[in-house]
Design an enzyme around this catalytic site. Structure first.
Site, PDB file in Angstrom:
ATOM      1  CE  LYS A 124      -4.163  -2.273   1.481  1.00  0.00           C
ATOM      2  NZ  LYS A 124      -3.934  -3.430   1.722  1.00  0.00           N
TER       3      LYS A 124
HETATM    4  C1  LIG Z   1      -4.372  -4.609   0.993  1.00  0.00           C
HETATM    5  C2  LIG Z   1      -3.658  -5.917   0.781  1.00  0.00           C
HETATM    6  C3  LIG Z   1      -3.987  -6.665  -0.217  1.00  0.00           C
HETATM    7  C4  LIG Z   1      -5.294  -6.780  -0.824  1.00  0.00           C
HETATM    8  O1  LIG Z   1      -5.147  -5.879  -1.873  1.00  0.00           O
HETATM    9  P1  LIG Z   1      -6.181  -5.232  -2.572  1.00  0.00           P
HETATM   10  O2  LIG Z   1      -6.124  -3.980  -3.421  1.00  0.00           O
HETATM   11  O3  LIG Z   1      -7.346  -4.698  -1.632  1.00  0.00           O
HETATM   12  O4  LIG Z   1      -6.991  -6.233  -3.498  1.00  0.00           O
HETATM   13  C5  LIG Z   1      -3.176  -7.666  -0.121  1.00  0.00           C
HETATM   14  N1  LIG Z   1      -2.081  -8.161   0.604  1.00  0.00           N
HETATM   15  C6  LIG Z   1      -1.550  -6.987   1.494  1.00  0.00           C
HETATM   16  C7  LIG Z   1      -0.494  -7.411   2.463  1.00  0.00           C
HETATM   17  C8  LIG Z   1      -2.476  -5.703   1.768  1.00  0.00           C
HETATM   18  O5  LIG Z   1      -2.164  -4.902   2.549  1.00  0.00           O
END
Ligand SMILES: *Cc1c(COP(=O)(O)O)cnc(C)c1O
Length: 481
Positions: A124
């Protein structure tokens, strides 16, 4: 470049206009009117670019209302090796998203694209760090300020805080359930001493925190007066920032024009893999986009059967890949819009069915048949799969992967095509999920040097009763608005 709502609201918006907003007025999500295209020659010319300049080239196709020099300065400020410096020994941090080959499997290379070397050790950061700089820039230009209110059980909240800390014109009020996060996650957030970051530990559970955010957001007068905004995963700028690393991953995995690459994406809200879909629509030679889910398999069910059936929150499992624990996928609407040939009327009807009937069924329709055209396949992974995969990858390749990435590797192996590299997106580092690593390997995960002893740092937070009125009063007192 103008943007439209998936549900047909047809007042075109520019990139800067939708940057600070969330949903379109009709409840839809924003998408560009046309996907900009990238030619094979352009792709070859991009091979030599550092990540920040690649990000500039991709982003400028989507936002033509920020002067080019400003946009380039923003991407260079964001994508620096110092910010994304938590890579494993041997990975090239200058790449920002290093590509590591695990080994040969199924007649091809199984690879990991490291997206988790930023300040909070999860992918993120890739988008959120850019968002912090874009927000600060746009607010200064408009002479405005923004107070971000959010609820977190860990990942999103810390990524938002690390992106917004010290930014002019922005405050962050982040609610988390008091004493319910891991010691590591708590330390990561609460050790921030920046005066514009406010950690509110609510005496309740995560759902209580979310309810407070909803209650505050539903008070429209208060929301306007206090300039309350959010940074959730439907934000268009977050999605488009994620498009960049599909290009980078393809460039690192290939050495000439036209070569195909598949990507496997550990998925929850469908933001990450939606960015892969957009890269493919722009002309990037992607073979398959593999959607990997955990026990919360709403998306796997759809891609296998054509039935989209959202779950109730009581039906959502708490798993050992917690950032994929979702009951409905908030970015999925963007993909369905393309599946329906961008028919906003049809789309609005389907998503009305989601609200009234809990889902929709496209099985047997020509629209559903198009998911093959778009390259989508899927699979699901359970706790036992995750533990076995972490153990197997460690034994075979000598590296430790986190629980979400393990779901990706497990499902990727079910979709290998000889001769087409399979790139699994590494969405977090194992240091964040020590319990499951201990279960799989019998020892603690390695911690990047910057995180040694983080639990011992002084913490700055406020304990709040589970009461929206008191949260509102706290915010007002600190904004002075
Ligand atoms: C947010 C997140 C996901 C999922 O990603 P999306 O964009 O919501 O599909 C997968 N793995 C981790 C570690 C995350 O923080």
């Amino acid at each position: 470049m103008n943007y439209q709502s998936t549900r047909g609201h047809d007042v075109p918006q520019t990139f800067s206009e939708i940057l600070l907003g969330g949903l379109a007025p009709d409840g839809g999500l924003y998408l560009p009117k046309q996907y900009p295209q990238v030619t094979a020659d352009e792709l070859e010319a991009w091979r030599k670019l550092p990540y920040a300049d690649l990000a500039y080239e991709v982003l400028r196709k989507f936002c033509d209302d920020i002067p080019e020099d400003d946009l380039r300065a923003l991407t260079r400020k964001t994508y620096r090796a110092e910010v994304y410096g938590n890579a494993r020994a041997g990975d090239n941090t200058a790449d920002i998203t290093p590509l590591r080959t695990l080994g040969e499997e199924g007649g091809t290379k199984l690879q990991l694209l490291g997206l988790s070397n930023g300040p909070t050790l999860a992918f993120k950061d890739m988008a959120m760090q850019l968002l912090g700089n874009l927000f600060e820039y746009a607010l200064a230009r408009a002479g405005k300020e923004l107070n971000i209110l959010g609820a977190t059980s860990g990942d999103t909240g810390s990524a938002a805080e690390y992106a917004m800390r010290g930014k002019r014109g922005i405050r962050v009020f982040m609610l988390s359930p008091h004493r319910k996060m891991s010691a590591f996650q708590t330390a990561q957030m609460f050790s921030l001493q920046d005066p514009n970051i406010f950690n509110l530990a609510v005496e309740g559970v995560f759902d209580d925190c979310q309810d407070i955010v909803k209650a505050v957001s539903n008070d429209l007068d208060y929301k306007a007066r206090q300039r309350i905004g959010t940074v959730n995963s439907i934000n268009w700028a977050r999605v488009v920032a994620q498009v960049v690393y599909y290009f980078k991953g393809w460039l690192l995995a290939t050495d000439g024009p036209g070569q195909k690459v598949s990507f496997c994406v550990p998925s929850g809200n469908f933001g990450n893999v939606c960015a892969g879909h957009i890269a493919r629509m722009m002309g990037l030679p992607i073979d398959k986009l593999v959607v990997a889910t955990n026990e919360n398999d709403v998306l796997d069910e759809f891609f296998r059967t054509g039935t989209y059936r959202v779950r109730k929150s009581a039906e959502t499992y708490h798993t050992s890949s917690p950032s994929m624990d979702i009951s409905k996928a908030s970015n999925f609407e963007r993909f369905v819009f393309d599946l329906l040939g961008q028919d906003a009327g049809k789309l609005a009807a389907l998503f009305r069915d989601v609200d009234t009937k809990g889902g929709f069924d496209l099985s047997g329709t020509p629209e559903f048949a198009r998911i093959r055209e778009f390259g989508f396949v899927s699979g699901r992974s359970t706790h036992d799969d995750r533990v076995a995969t972490i153990r197997g990858v460690s034994e075979r390749y000598g590296i430790t992967i986190d629980t979400h990435t393990a779901d990706g590797v497990k499902v990727a192996r079910e979709h290998l095509t000889a001769g087409v590299p399979m790139v699994v997106l590494e969405t977090a580092l194992p240091a964040k999920f020590a319990d499951t690593i201990r279960e799989a390997l019998g020892h603690e995960p390695e911690r990047p040097a910057a995180f040694e002893g983080i639990e011992k740092l002084p913490q700055r937070f406020e304990v709040m009763p589970n009461d929206a009125a008191q949260v509102k009063a706290y915010i007002a007192k600190h904004t002075g608005l």
